[in-house]
Motif scaffolding. Structure first.
Motif, PDB file in Angstrom:
ATOM      1  N   ILE A 113     -21.639  16.447  -3.104  1.00  0.00           N
ATOM      2  CA  ILE A 113     -21.406  16.013  -1.730  1.00  0.00           C
ATOM      3  C   ILE A 113     -20.680  14.676  -1.701  1.00  0.00           C
ATOM      4  CG2 ILE A 113     -23.592  14.779  -1.375  1.00  0.00           C
ATOM      5  CD1 ILE A 113     -21.778  17.079   1.143  1.00  0.00           C
ATOM      6  N   ARG A 114     -20.942  13.838  -2.709  1.00  0.00           N
ATOM      7  CA  ARG A 114     -20.236  12.555  -2.777  1.00  0.00           C
ATOM      8  C   ARG A 114     -18.749  12.760  -3.004  1.00  0.00           C
ATOM      9  NH1 ARG A 114     -20.975   8.326  -0.376  1.00  0.00           N
ATOM     10  NH2 ARG A 114     -18.813   8.721   0.147  1.00  0.00           N
ATOM     11  N   ALA A 115     -18.399  13.706  -3.873  1.00  0.00           N
ATOM     12  CA  ALA A 115     -16.985  14.011  -4.114  1.00  0.00           C
ATOM     13  C   ALA A 115     -16.322  14.525  -2.838  1.00  0.00           C
ATOM     14  CB  ALA A 115     -16.861  15.036  -5.241  1.00  0.00           C
ATOM     15  N   LEU A 116     -17.056  15.348  -2.071  1.00  0.00           N
ATOM     16  CA  LEU A 116     -16.522  15.867  -0.818  1.00  0.00           C
ATOM     17  C   LEU A 116     -16.310  14.736   0.187  1.00  0.00           C
ATOM     18  CD1 LEU A 116     -15.755  18.307   0.962  1.00  0.00           C
ATOM     19  CD2 LEU A 116     -18.174  18.477   1.608  1.00  0.00           C
ATOM     20  N   LYS A 117     -17.278  13.833   0.290  1.00  0.00           N
ATOM     21  CA  LYS A 117     -17.165  12.716   1.229  1.00  0.00           C
ATOM     22  C   LYS A 117     -16.057  11.758   0.831  1.00  0.00           C
ATOM     23  CE  LYS A 117     -21.964  12.762   2.838  1.00  0.00           C
ATOM     24  NZ  LYS A 117     -23.255  12.038   2.890  1.00  0.00           N
ATOM     25  N   ASP A 118     -15.918  11.491  -0.467  1.00  0.00           N
ATOM     26  CA  ASP A 118     -14.849  10.603  -0.930  1.00  0.00           C
ATOM     27  C   ASP A 118     -13.484  11.192  -0.609  1.00  0.00           C
ATOM     28  OD1 ASP A 118     -16.692   8.826  -1.870  1.00  0.00           O
ATOM     29  OD2 ASP A 118     -16.554   9.460  -3.973  1.00  0.00           O
ATOM     30  N   GLY A 119     -13.340  12.482  -0.836  1.00  0.00           N
ATOM     31  CA  GLY A 119     -12.073  13.127  -0.514  1.00  0.00           C
ATOM     32  C   GLY A 119     -11.779  13.091   0.970  1.00  0.00           C
ATOM     33  N   TYR A 120     -12.811  13.298   1.784  1.00  0.00           N
ATOM     34  CA  TYR A 120     -12.630  13.258   3.238  1.00  0.00           C
ATOM     35  C   TYR A 120     -12.178  11.875   3.688  1.00  0.00           C
ATOM     36  CZ  TYR A 120     -13.725  13.326   8.217  1.00  0.00           C
ATOM     37  OH  TYR A 120     -13.644  13.218   9.581  1.00  0.00           O
ATOM     38  N   GLU A 121     -12.762  10.831   3.123  1.00  0.00           N
ATOM     39  CA  GLU A 121     -12.403   9.465   3.517  1.00  0.00           C
ATOM     40  C   GLU A 121     -10.935   9.167   3.210  1.00  0.00           C
ATOM     41  OE1 GLU A 121     -15.231   7.042   1.542  1.00  0.00           O
ATOM     42  OE2 GLU A 121     -16.899   7.581   2.881  1.00  0.00           O
ATOM     43  N   LYS A 122     -10.401   9.773   2.153  1.00  0.00           N
ATOM     44  CA  LYS A 122      -8.988   9.563   1.824  1.00  0.00           C
ATOM     45  C   LYS A 122      -8.068  10.264   2.816  1.00  0.00           C
ATOM     46  CE  LYS A 122      -9.851   9.049  -3.152  1.00  0.00           C
ATOM     47  NZ  LYS A 122      -9.632   9.630  -4.496  1.00  0.00           N
ATOM     48  N   VAL A 123      -8.539  11.378   3.373  1.00  0.00           N
ATOM     49  CA  VAL A 123      -7.724  12.154   4.319  1.00  0.00           C
ATOM     50  C   VAL A 123      -7.929  11.654   5.747  1.00  0.00           C
ATOM     51  CG1 VAL A 123      -7.274  14.497   5.190  1.00  0.00           C
ATOM     52  CG2 VAL A 123      -7.887  14.158   2.802  1.00  0.00           C
ATOM     53  N   GLU A 124      -9.032  10.961   5.984  1.00  0.00           N
ATOM     54  CA  GLU A 124      -9.466  10.646   7.347  1.00  0.00           C
ATOM     55  C   GLU A 124      -8.416   9.908   8.160  1.00  0.00           C
ATOM     56  OE1 GLU A 124     -13.599   9.129   9.469  1.00  0.00           O
ATOM     57  OE2 GLU A 124     -13.154   8.553   7.403  1.00  0.00           O
ATOM     58  N   GLN A 125      -7.640   9.026   7.521  1.00  0.00           N
ATOM     59  CA  GLN A 125      -6.644   8.259   8.257  1.00  0.00           C
ATOM     60  C   GLN A 125      -5.525   9.135   8.818  1.00  0.00           C
ATOM     61  OE1 GLN A 125      -4.915   5.475   5.520  1.00  0.00           O
ATOM     62  NE2 GLN A 125      -4.111   7.054   4.144  1.00  0.00           N
ATOM     63  N   ASP A 126      -5.353  10.317   8.266  1.00  0.00           N
ATOM     64  CA  ASP A 126      -4.306  11.229   8.747  1.00  0.00           C
ATOM     65  C   ASP A 126      -4.830  12.226   9.770  1.00  0.00           C
ATOM     66  OD1 ASP A 126      -2.469  10.062   6.973  1.00  0.00           O
ATOM     67  OD2 ASP A 126      -3.120  11.391   5.349  1.00  0.00           O
ATOM     68  N   LEU A 127      -6.105  12.125  10.128  1.00  0.00           N
ATOM     69  CA  LEU A 127      -6.698  13.093  11.051  1.00  0.00           C
ATOM     70  C   LEU A 127      -6.540  12.629  12.494  1.00  0.00           C
ATOM     71  CD1 LEU A 127     -10.005  13.932   9.121  1.00  0.00           C
ATOM     72  CD2 LEU A 127      -7.768  15.052   8.969  1.00  0.00           C
ATOM     73  N   PRO A 128      -6.564  13.569  13.453  1.00  0.00           N
ATOM     74  CA  PRO A 128      -6.465  13.187  14.869  1.00  0.00           C
ATOM     75  C   PRO A 128      -7.624  12.287  15.272  1.00  0.00           C
ATOM     76  CG  PRO A 128      -6.144  15.560  14.587  1.00  0.00           C
ATOM     77  CD  PRO A 128      -6.622  15.036  13.272  1.00  0.00           C
ATOM     78  N   ALA A 129      -7.351  11.378  16.207  1.00  0.00           N
ATOM     79  CA  ALA A 129      -8.390  10.515  16.749  1.00  0.00           C
ATOM     80  C   ALA A 129      -9.082  11.217  17.912  1.00  0.00           C
ATOM     81  CB  ALA A 129      -7.780   9.189  17.216  1.00  0.00           C
ATOM     82  N   PHE A 130     -10.162  10.609  18.403  1.00  0.00           N
ATOM     83  CA  PHE A 130     -10.877  11.211  19.528  1.00  0.00           C
ATOM     84  C   PHE A 130      -9.981  11.301  20.761  1.00  0.00           C
ATOM     85  CE2 PHE A 130     -13.644  10.839  23.300  1.00  0.00           C
ATOM     86  CZ  PHE A 130     -14.365  12.021  23.138  1.00  0.00           C
ATOM     87  N   GLU A 131      -9.075  10.326  20.919  1.00  0.00           N
ATOM     88  CA  GLU A 131      -8.154  10.376  22.045  1.00  0.00           C
ATOM     89  C   GLU A 131      -7.264  11.615  21.977  1.00  0.00           C
ATOM     90  OE1 GLU A 131      -8.700   7.808  20.127  1.00  0.00           O
ATOM     91  OE2 GLU A 131      -9.669   6.373  21.486  1.00  0.00           O
ATOM     92  N   ASP A 132      -6.948  12.057  20.765  1.00  0.00           N
ATOM     93  CA  ASP A 132      -6.150  13.274  20.612  1.00  0.00           C
ATOM     94  C   ASP A 132      -6.938  14.498  21.074  1.00  0.00           C
ATOM     95  OD1 ASP A 132      -3.881  11.983  19.374  1.00  0.00           O
ATOM     96  OD2 ASP A 132      -5.142  11.741  17.614  1.00  0.00           O
ATOM     97  N   LEU A 133      -8.237  14.520  20.754  1.00  0.00           N
ATOM     98  CA  LEU A 133      -9.084  15.619  21.216  1.00  0.00           C
ATOM     99  C   LEU A 133      -9.157  15.642  22.734  1.00  0.00           C
ATOM    100  CD1 LEU A 133     -11.107  17.915  20.655  1.00  0.00           C
ATOM    101  CD2 LEU A 133     -12.894  16.179  20.495  1.00  0.00           C
ATOM    102  N   GLU A 134      -9.303  14.467  23.342  1.00  0.00           N
ATOM    103  CA  GLU A 134      -9.326  14.393  24.802  1.00  0.00           C
ATOM    104  C   GLU A 134      -8.017  14.899  25.396  1.00  0.00           C
ATOM    105  OE1 GLU A 134     -10.259  10.196  25.249  1.00  0.00           O
ATOM    106  OE2 GLU A 134     -12.203  10.743  26.109  1.00  0.00           O
TER     107      GLU A 134
END
Length: 469
Positions: A113-134
């Motif tokens: 799970i740590r490997a999954l979370k670390d990978g997610y944190e690296k991708v997170e900056q490229d993900l839509p923000a909450f304003e995009d969801l709105e």
């Protein structure tokens, strides 16, 4: 024929010049839609790769746990195994003293799970923000309004207009993409947070319906639950003036969460209100749709959009025609421009195959993304005497250009150029050219505008003293 030569040839037909071509090109605008959504696919593919590696690690871990379970279970099921066997006694003590502790406190699960979370944190900056969801939720609500779409149909993945008892299929996708209860809840909550109960109630109602059907099932990705949907829907009905519905939903909430004191107080409040004013039982307030951004011509605009650009009566008007245009131009003698006059006052013409597929693709590659959140009305601006609107793509449904006062909508025609005069010959603006883009129902609409300025056109389109010209 390149786009520059093709444009010059078409201007020759119209007897117009562009003035300074470099300055005109610098002022040209190219708009696109959904490009940011397409780019969001790349980080999700990276997340899928991370989740695949995590699942493989977990599958290996669970296989090993299953092996350990089967080994111990077999010893308990074998009644012939002598308890007095010293080897059995040793292994039993060892399992209870260390093996079980190692199994329970194994770091393998936390490492996965740590490997999954670390990978997610690296991708997170490229993900839509909450304003995009709105923004995406508001875009769905806009489609719902403009095309009178049924929320239940949207939740099933179909695009249907419901008028009274009549149901019209606007678009039939090859593959249905249905929404979950959590999806519908998120759309309804965006409207709820804005105090827009007109949109919040149907989306939250659909969320409640879907959550009821899957109650007891656990989905890792869901943020909301049946209780959340009932809570928001009950209060939305209360704010909309329907106390009886608010009471019924609040009572249902307490069936699932009987210890919720806030909801219990709400039930008492609603019961008191109904006792003091029995008319609330049968009277339901009519929820008015918010008019944002306060467009006086909203109904006309939406009515034109709902035609999806279909104008069957135009073919019954003999003064409208199609023709091949050359104007003795060398390029056009070899490849005449196909012109379709679709309106006379104001004059609007559609020039088919104005650019090629490769030319349109090149323009799109040079363009910056632009995604409108509301209908954009345009008239003549500054000294623009005429406008070319070039469609650089096709769409599956929606996206027409609505001319509000001319009572006309023009569908998206791939690689065609739509032309109209912004100014009368007198130099006065033609208000009948007020126009707005209809939201794209399905597809990606790219448009490039080419504005022809009045400077340098004095002898090509002479002025007139009559305001009617």
């Amino acid at each position: 024929m390149g786009p520059g030569a093709r444009l010059a040839a078409l201007l020759a037909v119209l007897a117009l010049g562009t003035g300074d071509p470099e300055r005109a090109a610098a002022r040209g605008d190219t708009f696109s839609a959904l490009t940011s959504v397409a780019r969001a696919l790349a980080p999700e593919r990276r997340l899928l790769g991370l989740l695949r590696r995590y699942l493989r690690g977990e599958e290996a871990r669970l296989r090993d746990l299953t092996r350990f379970y089967d080994k111990v279970l077999s010893l308990h099921e074998d009644s012939t195994t002598p308890v007095a066997n010293p080897l059995l006694a040793f292994t039993l003590i060892k399992r209870l003293q260390s093996d079980w502790r190692n199994v329970v406190h194994s770091l393998e699960a936390s490492e996965n799970i740590r490997a999954l979370k670390d990978g997610y944190e690296k991708v997170e900056q490229d993900l839509p923000a909450f304003e995009d969801l709105e923004g995406a939720a508001r875009a769905l609500m806009r489609l719902q309004d403009v095309y009178m779409l049924n929320v239940k149909g949207l939740a099933r993945g179909v695009f249907q207009r419901v008028t009274g008892s009549a149901i019209t299929d606007l678009y039939s996708p090859k593959r249905l993409f249905s929404l979950t209860g959590d999806d519908c809840f998120q759309v309804g909550k965006v409207a709820y947070d804005m105090g827009d109960y007109y949109h919040a109630i149907p989306w939250l109602e659909e969320a409640v319906s879907l959550f009821r059907g899957s109650y007891g099932e656990w989905k890792t990705e869901d943020e909301a639950s049946l209780e959340d949907a009932l809570d928001h829907l009950a209060f939305a009905y209360f704010r909309a003036g329907n106390v009886s519905c608010a009471l019924s939903l609040s009572r249902e909430f307490l069936l699932y969460s009987p210890d919720n004191k806030r909801m219990a107080r709400n039930v008492l409040k609603y019961e008191r209100l109904l006792a003091e004013s029995p008319n609330h039982v049968v009277a339901e307030a009519v929820i008015q749709r918010p008019n944002i951004p306060h467009l006086q011509t909203r109904d006309t605009y939406e009515g034109l959009c709902q035609t999806l650009g279909s104008q069957p009566t135009l073919y019954q008007i003999p003064s409208l025609y199609c023709s091949y245009e050359t104007n003795s131009n060398a390029y056009l003698l070899l490849q005449p421009i196909r012109k379709e006059v679709i309106h006379l006052e104001p004059y609007i013409a559609l020039y088919h195959d104005f650019v090629s597929d490769s030319e349109a693709q090149k323009i799109r590659e040079l363009a910056e993304p632009w995604s409108p959140s509301s209908p954009l009305y345009r008239m003549k601006s500054g000294n623009r005497v005429a406008t070319f609107m070039i469609y650089l793509s096709s769409v599956e449904a929606g996206g027409a250009t609505a001319f509000i006062y001319a009572n006309l909508s023009v569908p998206v025609v791939r690689n065609a150029a739509l032309f109209w005069w912004n100014l009368h010959r007198s130099g006065e603006g033609d208000s009948d050219t007020l126009h707005a883009g209809c939201p794209v129902l399905v597809g990606d609409k790219w448009v490039a505008n080419k504005w022809i300025h009045e400077y340098g056109q004095e002898f090509r389109r002479p002025c007139s003293s009559s305001p009617e010209d």
